[in-house]
Every structure is written in structure tokens, then in C-alpha cells.
Write a protein that holds these residues in place. Structure first.
Motif, mmCIF file in Angstrom:
data_model
loop_
_atom_site.group_PDB
_atom_site.id
_atom_site.type_symbol
_atom_site.label_atom_id
_atom_site.label_comp_id
_atom_site.label_asym_id
_atom_site.label_seq_id
_atom_site.Cartn_x
_atom_site.Cartn_y
_atom_site.Cartn_z
ATOM 1 N N ASN A 366 0.724 -0.950 -0.184
ATOM 2 C CA ASN A 366 -0.091 -0.545 -0.089
ATOM 3 C C ASN A 366 1.600 1.144 -0.607
ATOM 4 O O ASN A 366 0.103 1.898 -0.447
ATOM 5 N N ILE A 367 2.265 1.277 0.352
ATOM 6 C CA ILE A 367 2.765 2.221 0.496
ATOM 7 C C ILE A 367 4.636 1.433 0.353
ATOM 8 O O ILE A 367 5.513 0.889 0.653
ATOM 9 N N GLY A 368 4.609 1.473 -0.929
ATOM 10 C CA GLY A 368 5.768 0.194 -1.554
ATOM 11 C C GLY A 368 7.150 1.174 -1.473
ATOM 12 O O GLY A 368 7.710 0.582 -1.447
ATOM 13 N N GLN A 369 6.859 2.696 -1.990
ATOM 14 C CA GLN A 369 8.643 2.852 -1.391
ATOM 15 C C GLN A 369 8.375 4.508 -0.838
ATOM 16 O O GLN A 369 6.920 5.193 -2.087
ATOM 17 N N ALA A 370 9.137 5.502 0.080
ATOM 18 C CA ALA A 370 8.304 6.860 -0.141
ATOM 19 C C ALA A 370 9.798 7.395 0.357
ATOM 20 O O ALA A 370 10.451 7.013 1.154
ATOM 21 N N ARG A 371 9.415 8.880 0.499
ATOM 22 C CA ARG A 371 10.865 9.822 0.805
ATOM 23 C C ARG A 371 10.112 10.681 1.012
ATOM 24 O O ARG A 371 9.461 11.335 0.209
ATOM 25 N N LEU A 372 10.189 11.503 2.219
ATOM 26 C CA LEU A 372 10.186 12.898 2.764
ATOM 27 C C LEU A 372 11.816 13.756 2.767
ATOM 28 O O LEU A 372 12.258 12.657 3.462
ATOM 29 N N LYS A 373 12.184 14.427 2.140
ATOM 30 C CA LYS A 373 12.749 15.752 2.473
ATOM 31 C C LYS A 373 11.625 16.886 3.158
ATOM 32 O O LYS A 373 10.876 17.833 2.818
ATOM 33 N N THR A 374 12.388 17.166 4.915
ATOM 34 C CA THR A 374 11.706 17.785 5.496
ATOM 35 C C THR A 374 12.927 19.027 5.967
ATOM 36 O O THR A 374 13.778 18.839 6.415
ATOM 37 N N PHE A 375 12.473 20.467 5.965
ATOM 38 C CA PHE A 375 13.239 21.428 5.905
ATOM 39 C C PHE A 375 11.922 22.145 7.128
ATOM 40 O O PHE A 375 11.212 23.356 6.541
ATOM 41 N N GLU A 400 8.538 20.833 3.097
ATOM 42 C CA GLU A 400 8.249 19.406 2.588
ATOM 43 C C GLU A 400 8.623 19.346 1.228
ATOM 44 O O GLU A 400 7.116 19.357 0.894
ATOM 45 N N ASN A 401 8.631 17.752 0.432
ATOM 46 C CA ASN A 401 8.991 17.468 -0.692
ATOM 47 C C ASN A 401 8.163 15.953 -0.253
ATOM 48 O O ASN A 401 9.175 14.861 0.591
ATOM 49 N N ALA A 402 7.173 14.788 -0.271
ATOM 50 C CA ALA A 402 6.778 13.877 -0.382
ATOM 51 C C ALA A 402 6.685 13.377 -1.607
ATOM 52 O O ALA A 402 6.221 13.613 -2.675
ATOM 53 N N ARG A 403 7.091 11.501 -2.169
ATOM 54 C CA ARG A 403 6.961 11.735 -2.717
ATOM 55 C C ARG A 403 7.017 9.661 -2.632
ATOM 56 O O ARG A 403 7.421 9.333 -2.043
ATOM 57 N N THR A 404 5.334 9.149 -2.750
ATOM 58 C CA THR A 404 5.324 8.038 -3.139
ATOM 59 C C THR A 404 4.924 7.224 -4.361
ATOM 60 O O THR A 404 4.469 7.617 -5.263
ATOM 61 N N ALA A 456 1.885 6.763 -8.202
ATOM 62 C CA ALA A 456 2.999 7.253 -8.473
ATOM 63 C C ALA A 456 1.981 9.031 -7.934
ATOM 64 O O ALA A 456 1.472 9.695 -8.441
ATOM 65 N N PHE A 457 2.745 9.096 -7.622
ATOM 66 C CA PHE A 457 2.460 10.491 -5.968
ATOM 67 C C PHE A 457 3.942 11.345 -6.203
ATOM 68 O O PHE A 457 4.048 10.703 -4.999
ATOM 69 N N THR A 458 3.376 13.051 -6.389
ATOM 70 C CA THR A 458 4.306 14.195 -5.387
ATOM 71 C C THR A 458 3.538 15.126 -4.561
ATOM 72 O O THR A 458 2.541 14.937 -5.282
ATOM 73 N N GLN A 459 3.684 15.237 -3.289
ATOM 74 C CA GLN A 459 3.561 16.324 -2.802
ATOM 75 C C GLN A 459 4.590 17.224 -2.152
ATOM 76 O O GLN A 459 5.066 16.631 -2.090
ATOM 77 N N HIS A 460 4.671 18.780 -2.384
ATOM 78 C CA HIS A 460 5.032 20.157 -2.110
ATOM 79 C C HIS A 460 4.373 20.620 -1.260
ATOM 80 O O HIS A 460 2.941 20.725 -1.300
#
Length: 834
Positions: A366-375, A400-404, A456-460
């Protein structure tokens, strides 16, 4: 204009250099090395913590100022390092055994950890949802639970702030805050090393060392390793699941370059590589028989606590977190300037058996790969006045940039499995090959291996807060507190998802009524990506939060407070394959001719939450006895709900959810080394109005999975033996009254001939599954000298087994699966302090 990490850090530290500004989660202490002075007075003793006091004398920073628990005028629970050590609390999930108002649950993977306080908390199963319970470590916000699920490092205390905390903590603290405070480096050399061994071949090792590196410079280093075999056996291949394999390292540097200036730098790294999470079958169906025909197996549903599962896929969860933070304080006359600058990344790589059987039906995550980059950056200034007025002003920035990426992929057995289901549904009149012939598809087109849904999703996400809080003393006994916060949040989401399931793309109605009844087998329908001509994939939210509080001290030992506060949590996007247009947008999409076949409406995003709290409290500290009583009513409008269907998540809003409750905690120290503690919470959580839930209109019903009564009773006994030795006993008993685990199961919802939905079967299916918790933990420690300890310990000593969550598995109508709790664990620990 976008700033790089280096540019952002430069801006923050330039602000420090150009003004007498900036600094820390822990406000300045007039004697910052008081613990060192205590230790020097007793040179054979390990270094004392700054908050070694007990009961209501414990120092907390819940108001972003150093105050005792007695003087903090709202509901806070504090767990000290000593309790964490004696109770063998490894992570935040273990903390709930001593904090009744806190609940933690985990489901599909490590990402799916959910924390609730007083029954309020957003599900962690969807990367698009930030928690309603905000997690802070040394003043740095962790935007998802995945960023703090590992072992607790070099902890000084954990503060659980109950109720909305948006005034001071801003973004996404509408239900409460968990604040972890770690030890600062000391100039005096010291540390600790410990090693544990327990059942399931559990090995835990931790080390902490701190000392001075020169005038005005001190450093510390902490590291830990935790490995344990799994307690579930995969009978398909003999593997063990639900194991432990994690480690962390954390370094700190404290600089005191000038009078009144303190700088704290922190770097941390942790990794998790575990086989999580095993699922047991709780109810069979005709689908279970079909998967057995194609060669699959499931466990015996009558013995879910035999700890046997069947899966042709070994679930894996690989998590990596690292971060850097810089914290600075500067005292300038009556003012303290504070800054906290941080950058963090979190990565998840997960795989699981999507059907949770040994049949080769479907794999994915349900969440195969995810990455969060947070300042994040927080800057504030606080007054340090002896007079009747104290003020705190601040600003906070979040970027924050999120990708899943995730998927469900059909396996080699799925075509034969679907063929059996369709033959049974049609009474033998139809089959998969017959459907291909009827619809003009080539043989082998439908339900073929490697078809599936690929997400595939990206969120800023960018947010800022401006906040202020002031204390006004009206005479010697009455204090008025007023606080105000404005938070603005902006999210931009892009998706590139696709379904390659050819059968799910068919418009069955166009082939006549004979095929219309097969819609239930269109498991992975097509998707409309965002942004598009109707949906821009953007939200822009802003709202005010505020606090008004009266605190009255009857004397130095007894006070009362009345508190009114509000909270705000911004909109959340559904970053899963069930992210579907709202009803209004769906009509516009169809009118514009943009809708693919079988596109349905759903929860693309959830509207913002607004919380409100009325709270009355009493706090007393009479030395031998300390006690706190709280009565409250808390409501959340547009509470963000996240329902797992087996194929994805349905996101929505409960129009209004409320809880009426009472909280009580006390500590008694009768002497002779005894400390008795009691904490209890009574809750009556209700959906006041929830007309559009996944289970229909549930307005007026009780919120599931929240026990009416939760209580923790603790006993500590510490007795000196011989000349410098001692023996210590710790026990805590956690009770949770019986509660329904779920309100219903979405997979049991039926569609009537007129198109309306019938929810009765869905609600009835969940009724048998209830949970009551009687959890006993204990430890016995012998220390022949002050620097050495030997402990024997056990968690879940009664070996009580419970079902922690239920759901309908993918493509198995009528079946029910679930998660079980951890069995009894026990072991021994050797600890050396120096």
C-alpha cells in the motif's frame, strides 16, 4: 524562488549572527550545569538528570518554557528516563502502557503507525495524511510517524500534551503533542552501556557517552542495536515474521562560545530492516475455498493466536531516517532569543503479500516506496521578567517534498482464481475465457499475471505559522494566559497512476445485463490523474488558533485552572489508488468528457480539521502525594478519517466528533523506597455527525477502537542493601475496557438493484471482534554498586493475546483478516554507568 538546503541553513544562521536571537526547545536555565554540580558533590555517582524530581516537581517544557508539572496549567503526562529504563520501553508504541490517554497501533507496515490522544488521531496508513498528534524531538517536528518508530535514544523524558496544542506548536497538533527531550551533552565525562538478551533470541545493546572537548565545548554520542526473531511463523516457507532488526546513532555538540549564548547541534541516523507485518485469517468465505483450489492456504481462523500465517511473499519494511538540527539560545537582558533549524529525510521501501495467503494472487504494498525531505525553522523570543508579565512571540516555517510509489500486481494464480469466482457468481454460465470471447478480447487478456495498478504521487507542502502567548499575573495567585496562532498551509499534488487491469477497464453495461453483475470483479478500475482540467491538485488553507486560560494557586501546593483552546489541521490529500474525485468534481469531469470507464467518486482530499477544548483541572503536590484531575470536552469538526478497504484507503471527513472525558493521575511516596502511581482516563467518544462515512450514516454512534476506560497502575520499590548496593522492583499494569475494534468492514457493503447501498451486513460483520487489555509488565534490578546493574524483566507477563485490527482482504469477498498483538517477552539486562 526555491532555496537549497545550504541556502536555507545560511539564512537561518545569518539571522543568528545579525541579531541577539534564536534558540531552543528547552528555555534557558539560570544554572545550565546544575546536574554537573550535583554529580561533583557525589563523585562516585553517575551524572544526575536535570529533572530527577518526582511527581509534580518534574521539570517540563510543554509551554516552551521550563516549568514544573505542578505549574503547567493544562493536562500533561511525563515519563522519565528512569521509568523508560525500568519498564523496558523501547519506542513510542510501548509508552502507552504507562500513559493511558495515549494509544498506538500498527497495521500494514512500519509507516502505518497511528498515535491517538484522548481518542483523537489521524491514521498513519496514508503518506498524504500528517498526524493530528504531532511528534517533536528536541523541538524538531517529525511530520510522519515513520520518522520516529525506532528505539528511543538517550531520553531524558517524554511529555504527552493532551488536547489541541496549535497555539504554540502550530502545524498539525489539533489532538495533542508527543515531545521527546533527550539529554544535552555534559562537560563532565560519563555515560552508560547496556546489553539485553531475551526470548525470541532478542539482543538489545545501547551505549551513551558524554564529556567535554575543551572550554565551552561538550559532546555526546549515543548508539543502539535491537534484533529479535519474529513471533509469527510463515508455514509456507518456515520463515519468521514480525521480527526486530534496527539500529541508531545520534551525536550532539554543545557550544557555549560567550556568556548567555548556547548552541546545540544534533545529527542522527537510524535504520530498520524488518519483516512486517504478518496477517492472520479470522473468517473464511467462498473466496477462501477458491484460493485453496488454486493451491493456496490460510491459517485456521479458529486459532488466530497460534502465531501461524501463510504467505508466498516475505513482507519487508526498510526504513531509513537521518537529520541535522541546529539550536541556539541567546540571553539578552530580559529577553531570550531562540532558533531551531532542521533538515530531515525519511525513506521507506516496503513489500507485502497483498492477498495475505500462500496463493500467488497479488503482491505489492500500500506504500511501496516513499521519501520525505523536510526543512523546518522556528524562531521566537521570550521575556524573562520577575514582574507580572511574560510574553513569547514566534514564527515557524515548514517545507516538505513527499514522493510515494506503490502497486498491486496480479500473480500467476489470479486468472484461475478469478475464473472460479466468476463461474460461481454466474452459476457456471460464465467464465474468464467466455468473457474474453463475448467482449472480443484475445485469449489470456483478462486477469493476466503482471497486470495491476501502479501508483505514483508527489506532494509539495509549504506552511508557516505566527504565534504569540502571554502570561499576566493578577495579584499573587491568579494568572491569565492568552495565546494566538495563525497557520497557513499550501499543498500541491501531482499523480501519474495507471491501471493495466484490462477487465476493470470494461464498460460492462454496454454488453447487456448478463455482465452487469460482474462489477464486483473489477478490482482495479482506471484512474484520473491530477492535476487535470477540473481538479488542480492544490489546497490553500489558513486559520487562527487561540488559547485562553485562567490558573489560580490556592497555595504553594494546590492550584486549579480553566482552559479553552482551539486547534487547526490543514487539508490532506489521499495519496493512494482510491484517491478519486469528489462528487461535485466527478460531475464536472463527466460533463467535460474526461472520465475514463468506471471512474467513481471518492475521497481525493479531506477538508481541514478544527478542534476545540473546554478543560477544568486541579493539581496538587503535598510531598508524599501528588495528584492531578482533569475534566474536559473536546470536539473536532471535519475530523479526517482514513478507512482501509483491502485495496486502498478511503479518505473523508466526519462532520463532528466529540469526546467527554475525565483524566486522573496520582503518585504516592509513603516512604521505605515505595512509589505508587495511578493514571486513568474515561472517554465517551461519539460521532455527533458523520453522514458520509464508508459505512453510511453513523451519526450518534460510538467511535470504535477507543476504550471507555483506560488505566495504568504502577509500583516502584527501591531499597538499599549492603554498603552501596540496592535492589529495585518495578511493575505496571495497563487495563483497557472492552471495545469494538471496528465499526464495520467496507468489503461487506452491498449494492441494491436501485443503486443504493446497504450497510447492515458490513456493520454486522465487525461486531464479534472486540478487545479488552490486561497487560502486566515487571522488572527486578539488583545493583551491587552504584555503577553496575543487573535486571530481569518481562513485558505482557500474562501473555494476553488480542486482535489489534481487522479488515477485508483484497479480492476475497466475505473473508476477514487481522493483526495480533505481541506475545510475552522477557529477558535480562546488564547495565554499566560511569
Amino acid at each position: 524562488m526555491k532555496l537549497s538546503l545550504a541556502s536555507r541553513a545560511g539564512v537561518s544562521w545569518l539571522a543568528l549572527a545579525c541579531s541577539p536571537a534564536l534558540a531552543q526547545e528547552q528555555p534557558a536555565d539560570p544554572a545550565p550545569d546544575a546536574a554537573e554540580e550535583i554529580a561533583q558533590a557525589a563523585p562516585d555517582a553517575p551524572e544526575a538528570d536535570a529533572d530527577d524530581a518526582e511527581g509534580n516537581a518534574i521539570l517540563v517544557t510543554a509551554t516552551k518554557r521550563a516549568r514544573t508539572l505542578q505549574d503547567t496549567p493544562f493536562a500533561v503526562s511525563v515519563t522519565t528516563a528512569d521509568t523508560i529504563e525500568r519498564a523496558q520501553i523501547r519506542d513510542l508504541a510501548d509508552l502507552q502502557s504507562v500513559v493511558p490517554s495515549l494509544k498506538a497501533s500498527q497495521s500494514q507496515n512500519q509507516f502505518a503507525t497511528t498515535y491517538t490522544i484522548r481518542g483523537f488521531g489521524t491514521s498513519g496508513n496514508n503518506i498524504g495524511l500528517e498526524p493530528s498528534v504531532a511528534i517533536y524531538i528536541d523541538g524538531v517536528y517529525r511530520s510522519r510517524a515513520i520518522a520516529q518508530i525506532g528505539d528511543l535514544p538517550d531520553v531524558q523524558r517524554v511529555e504527552v500534551l493532551r488536547g489541541p496544542q496549535s497555539t504554540l506548536f502550530g502545524k498539525n497538533a489539533s489532538a495533542g503533542v508527543i515531545s521527546i527531550v533527550t539529554r544535552e551533552p555534559s562537560h563532565r565525562f560519563g555515560g552508560a552501556v547496556e546489553a539485553s538478551y531475551g526470548n525470541f533470541n532478542a539482543v538489545v545493546a545501547k551505549a551513551y557517552v558524554s564529556g567535554g572537548l575543551g572550554p565551552g565545548i561538550a559532546a555526546s554520542l549515543a548508539a543502539g542495536y535491537n534484533r529479535r526473531d519474529g513471533y509469527l511463523t510463515n508455514a509456507f516457507n518456515g520463515d519468521d515474521l514480525n521480527n526486530r532488526n534496527r539500529w541508531f546513532v545520534r551525536g550532539q555538540l554543545r557550544l557555549d562560545p560567550a556568556a548567555g549564548l548556547r548552541i546545540r547541534l544534533i545529527g542522527d541516523y537510524d535504520r530498520i530492516d524488518e519483516k512486517c507485518c504478518g496477517v492472520v485469517n479470522l473468517r473464511r468465505s467462498a473466496a477462501t475455498t477458491a484460493l485453496e483450489v488454486v493451491g493456496g492456504r490460510v491459517n485456521d481462523f479458529r486459532t488466530p493466536f497460534a502465531d501461524v500465517v501463510y504467505s508466498d511473499v516475505t513482507p519487508s519494511n526498510r526504513v531509513r531516517n537521518w537529520g541535522l538540527s541546529g539550536q541556539a539560545d541567546y540571553d539578552f537582558g530580559p529577553l531570550t532569543f531562540t532558533s531551531i533549524t532542521a533538515y530531515r529525510t525519511s525513506d521507506l521501501d516496503a513489500a507485502q503479500d497483498a492477498d495475505f495467503t500462500s496463493a500467488r494472487l497479488a503482491t505489492g504494498a500500500n506504500i511501496g516506496q516513499a521519501r520525505l525531505k523536510t526543512f523546518t525553522e522556528e524562531a521566537r523570543v521570550a521575556t524573562n521578567l520577575d514582574g507580572p508579565f511574560d510574553l513569547l512571540l514566534g514564527a515557524y516555517y515548514f517545507d516538505e517534498n513527499a514522493r510515494t510509489v506503490d502497486q498491486i500486481v496480479y500473480g500467476a494464480d489470479f486468472r484461475n482464481y478469478a475464473d472460479l469466482l466468476i463461474r460461481a457468481q454466474s452459476g457456471g454460465a460464465l467464465s474468464v475465457p467466455a468473457l474474453e470471447a463475448l467482449t472480443g478480447a484475445a485469449p489470456g487478456t483478462y486477469f493476466a499475471a503482471r497486470q495491476g495498478f501502479f501508483d505514483a504521487f508527489t506532494q509539495h507542502d509549504r506552511a508557516y505559522s505566527l504565534f504569540a502567548s502571554g502570561d499576566f499575573k493578577l495579584g499573587r495567585r491568579l494568572t491569565v494566559t492568552a495565546g494566538l496562532n495563525y497557520t497557513h498551509d499550501a499543498k500541491d499534488v501531482t499523480s501519474s497512476s495507471v491501471s493495466t487491469d484490462r477487465f476493470s477497464a470494461l464498460n460492462l453495461a454496454s454488453f447487456g445485463p448478463a455482465l452487469s453483475g460482474l462489477r464486483a470483479f473489477q478490482f482495479l478500475p482506471p484512474f484520473l490523474n491530477i492535476p487535470n482540467a477540473v481538479e488542480d491538485g492544490r489546497t490553500r488553507d489558513g486559520d487562527w488558533s487561540w488559547t485562553a486560560r485562567l490558573a489560580y494557586a490556592f497555595n504553594d501546593r494546590f492550584n486549579a485552572y480553566a482552559n479553552y483552546s482551539t486547534g487547526f489541521k490543514a487539508s490532506s490529500f489521499n495519496l493512494s489508488r482510491l484517491s478519486r474525485p469528489t462528487a461535485a468534481d466527478l460531475a464536472a469531469i463527466r460533463a467535460a468528457g474526461l472520465a475514463p470507464a468506471n471512474l467513481v467518486g471518492g475521497g481525493r482530499f479531506a477538508a481541514p480539521e478544527d478542534s476545540r477544548l473546554y478543560e477544568l483541572g486541579l493539581k496538587g503536590n503535598w510531598g508524599v502525594v501528588s495528584a492531578n484531575l482533569t475534566v474536559f470536552e473536546q470536539t473536532i469538526a471535519n475530523f479526517q478519517t482514513n478507512t482501509f478497504t483491502g485495496a486502498g484507503f478511503l479518505l473523508g471527513n466526519a462532520q463532528k466528533q466529540s469526546t467527554l472525558g475525565i483524566g486522573f493521575d496520582a503518585q504516592v511516596r509513603p516512604g521505605s523506597g515505595f512509589v505508587l502511581s495511578l493514571a486513568a482516563t474515561y472517554l465517551d467518544p461519539r460521532y455527533d455527525r458523520f453522514t458520509n462515512s464508508a459505512l453510511g450514516d453513523v451519526s450518534g454512534s460510538r467511535v470504535p477502537n477507543i476504550p471507555p476506560l483506560a488505566a495504568s497502575v504502577g509500583l516502584d520499590w527501591n531499597r538499599r542493601v549492603a554498603r552501596s548496593g540496592r535492589i529495585a522492583l518495578h511493575a505496571d499494569f495497563n487495563y483497557q475496557s472492552q471495545v469494538r475494534i471496528a465499526a464495520g468492514l467496507v468489503g461487506f457493503v452491498t449494492v441494491n438493484p436501485d443503486g443504493s447501498r446497504d450497510y447492515a451486513a458490513a456493520r454486522l460483520a465487525a461486531q464479534p471482534y472486540r478487545r479488552e487489555i490486561d497487560d502486566l509488565n515487571a522488572s527486578l534490578t539488583y545493583a551491587p554498586r552504584r555503577s553496575f546493574e543487573l535486571s530481569a524483566w518481562a513485558r505482557n507477563l500474562l501473555d494476553q493475546r488480542t486482535i489489534t485490527g481487522i479488515f477485508g482482504p483484497f479480492a476475497q469477498a466475505g473473508s476477514i483478516s487481522g493483526y495480533t498483538n505481541q506475545p510475552r517477552t522477557y529477558g535480562v539486562t546488564v547495565r554499566l554507568k560511569f
